[in-house]
Structure formats: structure tokens, C-alpha cells
Design an enzyme around this catalytic site. Sequence first.
Site, mmCIF file in Angstrom:
data_model
loop_
_atom_site.group_PDB
_atom_site.id
_atom_site.type_symbol
_atom_site.label_atom_id
_atom_site.label_comp_id
_atom_site.label_asym_id
_atom_site.label_seq_id
_atom_site.Cartn_x
_atom_site.Cartn_y
_atom_site.Cartn_z
ATOM 1 C CG ASN A 183 40.541 7.831 51.473
ATOM 2 O OD1 ASN A 183 41.747 7.802 52.149
ATOM 3 N ND2 ASN A 183 39.581 7.441 51.396
ATOM 4 C CG ASN A 213 43.864 5.065 51.205
ATOM 5 O OD1 ASN A 213 44.033 4.364 50.031
ATOM 6 N ND2 ASN A 213 43.016 4.546 52.060
ATOM 7 C CE1 TYR A 232 35.815 14.595 56.785
ATOM 8 C CE2 TYR A 232 36.463 13.525 58.215
ATOM 9 C CZ TYR A 232 35.884 14.289 57.550
ATOM 10 O OH TYR A 232 34.987 14.340 58.699
ATOM 11 C CG HIS A 250 45.760 7.338 59.410
ATOM 12 N ND1 HIS A 250 46.562 6.372 59.015
ATOM 13 C CD2 HIS A 250 44.547 7.819 58.276
ATOM 14 C CE1 HIS A 250 46.475 6.308 56.706
ATOM 15 N NE2 HIS A 250 44.926 7.001 57.526
ATOM 16 C CE1 TYR A 272 37.072 10.954 61.118
ATOM 17 C CE2 TYR A 272 37.946 8.614 61.703
ATOM 18 C CZ TYR A 272 36.811 9.524 61.412
ATOM 19 O OH TYR A 272 35.861 8.769 60.340
#
Lengths: 559, 249
Positions: free
Chosen positions: B119, B165, B117, B72, B67
Site C-alpha cells: 500500500n 492498492n 509494503y 500479489h 509474502y
Amino acid sequence: MAILATLPGPNLFSTFPNTPPPSNNPTPSPPPKPPIPIPKYPPPFKSRRHPKPPPSNSPSSPAFKTHHRNSKYYKPIKPGQKIPVPDGENRAVVVGDSGISYLLPGAPFEFMYSYSETPKAQPLAMREPAFLPFAPPTMPRPWTGKAPMKKSKRKIKLFEPLGSDGIDEDENVGQKRYEMLRDYELGKVSVRPREEVLGEPLTRWEIKEMLKPYLSSNRQVNLGRDGLTHNMLELIHTHWRRQPVCKVRCLGVPTVDMDNLCRCLEEKSGGKIIHRVGGVVYIFRGRNYDHRRRPQLPIMLWKPAAPVYPKLIQDAPEGLTKEEADELRIKGKNLLPICKLAKNGVYISLVRDVRTAFEGSKLVKIDCRGMHASDYKKLGAKLKELVPCVLLSFDDEQILMWRGKDWKSMYDDEMPKINLSSGDGSRVTNISDTKSVCSSPKMMSLWQRAIESGKASVLDEIDLSPDELLSKIEEFESTSQAMEHSYPAIIYSNREGPVTLNAKHKNSLEANGYSEDDSDDVDYNDTLNNDSFEVVESLVPLGSLPVDLIAKELSNTEQ
Amino acid sequence: MLYAVSSPKTCNCSISYPRIQSPFFHQKHLASTRLRVSAASSAEANVVKIEYTPWLIVGLGNPGNKYHGTRHNVGFEMIDRISQAEGILMNTIQSKALVGIGSIGEVPVLLAKPQTYMNFSGESVGPLAAYYQVPLRHILLVYDEMSLPNGVLRIQPKGGHGHHNGVKSVMEHLDGRREFPRFCIGVGNPPGTMDMKAYLLQKFSALEREQVDAALEQGIEAARTLVLEGFSSRINRFNLGQKYKYHKV
């Protein structure tokens, strides 16, 4: 494509090929001449008054079907001109500062078609002969649709009055009045003073209570692109006949300048605005409102033609030469529009947005696709007056504006703004020189504690790849969690850092010290302490925890 | 909670969070002020009273190479830039996050990159803030915002989660409180009917990458101003400037 004349004989080809057959010679030979000369028809008859074919998105509302747009009548007028009308005494069409207004005898104010939407620019010419759009002043007898009565039948008929005279309500509550047929007296208006009608100002709770039923009702007066029209005043009064509050929903171009609109509403209708949300305005009629004693304004019977105003977009506006203006227009072609306006939307924040956009750039473009041409032109005219700016072009249904030569920023530039240019002001301090991490002493102590107590750990290498970092964190988590769950809550004191009851350290048994000094209230403490832990690492002098103070107070109050 | 932020001009300034609005807009309800301090025009016009309460600047993102550099994860990138600019080493692991402690000027600052992560970011931010006793109004959350165009920054004193989130989880772990400042970095809407999640986990295109890099540079300066001066009119002007920065000729 040349139209091929039909060849005599059977049709040898069933379908014509779409592309001409490839020819070897570059210069194509002219097509074969038809055997019979093609007759020439006369060109289509063009009348002088040929109306333009309506565009594909032709609006169907009657507002756009006026005759004035196509007529060639043009009568130049001068500001301040007063044109008397052949109708009767004292009636005149006045060309004032604010467009065309109509003077009727006995009227409380000059009547205009639209009270909020007349532009401040001086009109240049009129598009129709000067005529008042109201009903004629008197009619000798009411029109009944029949011939005058014969002598034998002339009985006097009595009717109830229409309520156009100023009657006192109190007298007539039980009575019925009858009158003979008499002339209509149009245009006689008597206006009660505004304070008398309004009465006492409303308190906040009164306003709240009064508004409740109207907030979600859809009984309202709609105000559109013509702003506050003259007939709307009558409409508001009919609403007020039944309900004390009239809801006016404003959409479209007039919402750009809501303040002006609200002012006009209050002045002309005589009510008071109690609440304003977005484009919706709630007007209260006044405590002492009487429908029969309201000013009965004559309604306009048709929409008068708008006068001709000077052109909005000039080739060389305001100090620019034509080339400079063209340059600006070319630059504006690649500009992003700051916002897209919906056709009948509420544009309350438009002026503010345009002003702030002018801070950053001297050209601003607004996307008005989907609106009628007259609408976005009116919008441009309003913006020109409100945000002072210069309109450069309306092509592609976008309004392009320039902020003008004498533009002054809203902000006085003494407070420098945060630097927007990229690359400036970034001081990349050298990480390799090991400067000691400096921060407030409290933070540093907290940090040290965390490291010592195993909640945090310092990494040796800094530039880890994300995956390595993730794996390190995960393994650290598993070890630190084990430690965390093995000892109890950390007590924070006011003085210094946390006091940890730690199973590891071997110090003198301070728990006993607590139980000796404190009163019975904290006895439960020492049993716990004695059972589970050997030692307490105490950083706090005995008896100075807040618990101890509370305990002392309680024991004092007990004794 | 109410600290005086004296502006360099003679004006009544309202304390705590002045509403981020242009001062020329017709305001019916001014920001709730419990104290009004009229600052006398002092000789040192640029002295702004600094609050020494520590700030916790958290950048949200997903850990791992997979990622890295996605939309994000702009929060992480912003934190990296700030740490480089201010010389704050991010060398501590605490509460499932990579933490660096240091200061900007006189104000103590904690930079954090939660390596949970996205969330579950709240699980790391909440305990961290509690441990370092950072008040709610000094937790600056840096994250990507789809409702802003690419590269547009915005600093708000409070707000909602915007269906992010990470922000949702942080709000949960801060007891459902939303009154912490946010530093939103715009990434733009997904084109057409692209799936939102796929869009966010995509890396930037070349043009967008440049825009975002430029934006991050501007953002460092803004973060510094925020920490030193709090929510002042300079932040207002910064927001407005960012809003129209691509509308220039």
C-alpha cells in the site's frame, strides 16, 4: 422396478424396502406371476401432426409460435423466380439474391420482411404458398361493418381526408378539406428525393444540441432478432412525426454487423444517422421532412414464413473429409470458448475477436448458453459470412468454427511477433562474471552521486532472502533519513549533477563569491549562506547558474 | 515528448501512444497525432529508432518471506527474471527499494523492487523516478491483475488502478497521473465468494505455477521489445496473442 400386483389378504408389510433383499444366487429368479393377468392397454394414439411438446425453456413470444415450423409444406424454388400472385395486376413474389421479396406496383423498392437480416445464401424452398403479406390492393367500398345503405338514406357523407394524397402544406394551413368516401388506394407511394428531404448537412454543434434530449430518454424503436423489418419503417416515420430524431436501440443478433444495419436504416428510411454508440443509433429525419409527403408504405399484416436455406453445418464441409471434420469436432470439445454471449446482448466486437482468435488457433468456440437455438444459429450464419469461416457444430449450445483451408492471416508476417513459446529467447547471462555495469553516463553519474551522498548503498551479497533484505532496508532507511534531513534542498543545474550545499566539506567559501558578483536581487541568498553553512562545494563556475542569468537580465532591464 | 517510431513499412505512423486496437476495427477517432511521419521504405527494414530516455521498471510486491511467491508478488518475480535475463545486478538500496541499474541494448534501464509494503509502494517509486529523472511515460509498472485469466499478460500505455492498492499509491505519489505504461500479469478471479485479499496473498497452485512461469518467460521478451521499440504493433500482437493463448487446440 417390477410392479407387484397386490396380494390378497391383509398388507403384511407397512413399508416396502427400497432395495431388494440380497439374494444368494447370482441369477435372480423371475418375480412371481400375478394371479390376474395385467390388462394390456392400446398404445397412445399418435397423430401425424402431433406437435412436439414444448421444451422446458419454451419462449413465450409469438415469434416462436408460428405454424410454419410444424407444417410439412415444402415448395422448392429457384433463384430469380418471379411468382405472380393471384391478387391483382403486377403484384408478385420475387425470389432474388437476398431471399424473398415482394413486388408491389408503385413501390419505390422491393419490400422484404427484414431488410438487414436476410442471409446471402440462396433459399432452397418455401414453407408456405406464395402470398403477399400486405392488404389487398383495393376494396370496393370501405368496410363499415353494416349492410349497404337503403336508398332513402343515401345522403352524401363528407370526411376529412386521411392525408394520403400529396398535399402542399403551405396552402392548407388554414383550410379544411372534405372529401366523399372513396376507395382506399393502397400501395401508392411517391418518394421525394433523399437530398431534398435531408437538406443541408448538419454541423457538429447542431448535432450535439439536437442529441441532448434524446440521449437519456427511453422513447425508442427496438430492433431485435429480425433486424430492420418492414413495419419498422412506418414506426420510424411515426416517431419522426413528433420529434426530429428517432432513437433506434439494436439488441441481439443484428448487432454483429452494425455497419450493414446502419446502411439499411439510412437507405430505407430516408433519414441520416447522426450518432452511433454501441447498439444505439440516432436517426435524423432531415431538415425538410414533411410527414404528409412521406412515402406511405403499406404495412405487413403478418410475418411471412422464412424460406428454407441450405443447411449450415455439413458433415464434410468445404474440402474436408468426414473423418477430418470429426477429428476437428473432437478436438473442439476440449477447447475453451473465447467468450460467452448474453441472450440479447450487443455483439459489436464479436467479428473482430473471432478474427484475432483465428490468428492463434484454427478452431474457435463461442459459448452461447442461454440463447434461443434459432438465435445462435442465425449468429453462426452471420459469422460464416462476415468472418469467413466454416461452421463445424452447434452442440452444447456452443458454436464451433474452423478457419477454413484458405485462411490468410490479417498481419503480413514480415514483422515477426514476439515469441510466444516459453523457454525461447531467454538469455540468462552469467551474473557471476563481474561485468561492469554499463548504462548511460548520466544514469551512472546519478547513481554514483546517490551512493556518495548516502541516499543509496550497494549491497555486497545479492541473493538475500526477503526477510534479510527487508531488515537491511529498514536499517538503511533510518540512517539515510537522518542524513537527508540534516541538509537542505539539492540544487540541480543543467550541467553536471546536483550541487549540494553540504555541511561536511571544507572548501573555500564560495558564498561570498556569489554575493560579490551578483546584484542586490540575490542579497538574501548570501545572508542565508553566511549564517548556516561554512562552505559550498561548487561544481559550477561562478555566475553561470540559471538564477544568475535571470538576475543579469533583470539588472540589465533595470538599467 | 513526440518521438518518431518509424515502422519498417511504408505507412503513416501516428506517434506517441497508438491506441491498442486491432487496425481493422472501425476507428472513429484515430489516436491524437500531432505529427505524422511517413517513413520511407528503407533498405534496412528492421531499423527502429530507439529512444534513449531511461526506463524505470518497477515490480510491485510485499517484502518479507511471508509474502514470497504469493499472487500479489508476481511483480517481484517478473523483475527477477528480467534482471537475470539482461544481466542487471540488483544490488543497490535506494529510496526503500532494491534497485538495479543497467541497460537493455542501448537503452538505460532501472529495475526496482520497492520493499515498502504494497500500500505504500508509491512512497518509494515516486522519489526514485524523480531522482533519476525518468519521464512519466517510461515508468513501467509490473503487477498482478485479477481481471485477466491466470498467466495472461497485457501491456498497456495507460490505464486505471483496477482496485490495486499498490497502483493506487503509485498514482498518488506521481501526482495523480495515470499515463504511465503497465505490464499486467493475470492471476484470475478469486473462486466463488473467496475474499479478494486472501486470494491475492495465497501462493499459486501447481498448475497455475507452471502457467505463470511460462508467462514470465514470454514476458521478458515483451519487456525487451517494449523498451527498445516503444508501443508498436508488435506489442498489439503480443497482447492479442496472450489473450487467446489458452484457447488453442
